[in-house]
Design an enzyme around this catalytic site. Structure first.
Site, PDB file in Angstrom:
ATOM      1  N   ARG A 189     -65.204  28.991  67.165  1.00 15.21           N
ATOM      2  CA  ARG A 189     -66.232  28.352  67.977  1.00 15.21           C
ATOM      3  C   ARG A 189     -67.565  29.039  67.692  1.00 15.21           C
ATOM      4  O   ARG A 189     -67.623  30.247  67.460  1.00 15.21           O
ATOM      5  CB  ARG A 189     -65.911  28.449  69.474  1.00 15.21           C
ATOM      6  CG  ARG A 189     -64.808  27.529  69.953  1.00 15.21           C
ATOM      7  CD  ARG A 189     -65.256  26.082  69.946  1.00 15.21           C
ATOM      8  NE  ARG A 189     -64.261  25.171  70.507  1.00 15.21           N
ATOM      9  CZ  ARG A 189     -63.331  24.538  69.797  1.00 15.21           C
ATOM     10  NH1 ARG A 189     -63.264  24.746  68.489  1.00 15.21           N
ATOM     11  NH2 ARG A 189     -62.479  23.715  70.378  1.00 15.21           N
ATOM     12  N   GLU A 218     -74.103  21.885  68.188  1.00 12.41           N
ATOM     13  CA  GLU A 218     -73.657  21.135  67.008  1.00 12.41           C
ATOM     14  C   GLU A 218     -74.155  19.699  67.121  1.00 12.41           C
ATOM     15  O   GLU A 218     -73.828  19.025  68.094  1.00 12.41           O
ATOM     16  CB  GLU A 218     -72.130  21.151  66.897  1.00 12.41           C
ATOM     17  CG  GLU A 218     -71.579  22.516  66.591  1.00 12.41           C
ATOM     18  CD  GLU A 218     -70.069  22.591  66.552  1.00 12.41           C
ATOM     19  OE1 GLU A 218     -69.526  23.618  66.125  1.00 12.41           O
ATOM     20  OE2 GLU A 218     -69.411  21.590  66.975  1.00 12.41           O
ATOM     21  N   HIS A 237     -68.154  21.106  61.480  1.00 10.10           N
ATOM     22  CA  HIS A 237     -66.976  21.239  62.353  1.00 10.10           C
ATOM     23  C   HIS A 237     -65.856  20.300  61.888  1.00 10.10           C
ATOM     24  O   HIS A 237     -65.435  19.398  62.614  1.00 10.10           O
ATOM     25  CB  HIS A 237     -67.351  20.951  63.801  1.00 10.10           C
ATOM     26  CG  HIS A 237     -66.391  21.588  64.776  1.00 10.10           C
ATOM     27  ND1 HIS A 237     -66.772  21.983  66.040  1.00 10.10           N
ATOM     28  CD2 HIS A 237     -65.066  21.890  64.691  1.00 10.10           C
ATOM     29  CE1 HIS A 237     -65.733  22.501  66.687  1.00 10.10           C
ATOM     30  NE2 HIS A 237     -64.680  22.458  65.876  1.00 10.10           N
TER      31      HIS A 237
END
Length: 271
Positions: A189, A218, A237
């Site tokens: 994370r 993000e 991601h």
């Protein structure tokens, strides 16, 4: 829930009195207030195991791409200004290097299995030590103190859950403990790393490079200083982003929802 949406807060729960279950994609549940959900009688499920193989693959991909400077190499190879390839354009060898894995859960262990094939020396730091036979299978050495791992590793790979204890686990002090030739890889994370400290470390060559599949937020703002650095690779991601895995995640979420609505035991329930 997909990509932490919709946001599950008190207002949403009050507006959905018949809600029985929240099925969240992926492993992390740091975006959910489990006590709040429980107070409304809502159960939670996730998809913790199916994502581990693809995420471990991406961790290795980021390590290889960063060490061999693949993004820079691609840009050089396709640039209209390139007339020759410089002989002194060099990367870092992965085979035989020391990999420090912070968080030896399912994903971390799968990374270790892959790193063993590259003849890497593997160190790991975890809340608890793995069984001796598990360590022996991948040749991993336990570091009780994270400082020992940081000081010895050529590559430091983060694969921990985001908790109050791991929030900004890697900050200025930890980055300064790393070798100036080391690379930081984060597939956990974004908030596990202090990004301001990372920017400074990369700019000032405290560490050699970083490769991130996760950031905060993000995506990053388009003017964020991380995006201007040459010694950094960022991916959007995509740890679990293969067609097979994403389909299986959807199937597992659907299975949990159907069980929750039918009053049956929920597969992969978060307790």
């Amino acid at each position: 829930m997909w990509y932490h949406k919709p946001v599950v807060n008190k207002e949403l729960l009050q507006s959905l009195p018949n809600l029985r279950i929240v099925a969240s994609s992926g492993v992390g549940i740091d975006h959910l207030d489990l006590k709040l959900l429980s107070s409304f009688g809502v159960k939670v499920s996730n998809t913790p195991f199916i994502v581990s193989t693809d995420t471990a693959d991406l961790g290795m991909a980021l390590m290889l791409a960063s060490s061999r400077r693949l993004v820079e190499g691609y840009e050089m190879a396709v640039s209209p200004d390139t007339e020759n390839f410089p002989a002194d354009w060099l990367g870092t060898q992965v085979s035989g290097a020391t990999l420090g894995i912070v968080g030896m859960g399912t994903i971390g262990y799968k990374v270790a299995e892959r790193a063993k094939a590259f003849e890497m020396k593997i160190l790991y730091h975890n809340r608890s030590q793995r069984k001796k036979e598990e360590e022996s299978a991948v040749g991993a050495v336990y570091c009780k103190k994270i400082d020992d791992l940081l000081q010895q590793s050529d590559f430091v790979l983060l694969t921990v859950n985001l908790t109050p204890q791991t929030h900004k686990l890697i900050g200025k002090r930890e980055l300064e403990l790393m070798k100036p030739t080391a690379t930081l890889i984060n597939i956990s994370r974004g908030l596990v790393v202090d990004q301001d400290a990372l920017v400074e470390a990369l700019q000032n060559k405290v560490i050699k490079a970083a490769a991130l599949d996760v950031t905060y937020p993000e995506p990053l703002p388009r003017d964020h200083p991380l995006l201007k650095l040459k010694n950094l690779i960022i991916t959007p991601h995509i740890g679990s982003a293969t067609k097979k895995t994403r389909r299986t995640m959807m199937e597992e979420m659907t299975e949990s929802i159907e069980a929750g609505l039918a009053g049956l035991p929920i597969p992969r329930e978060v307790l």
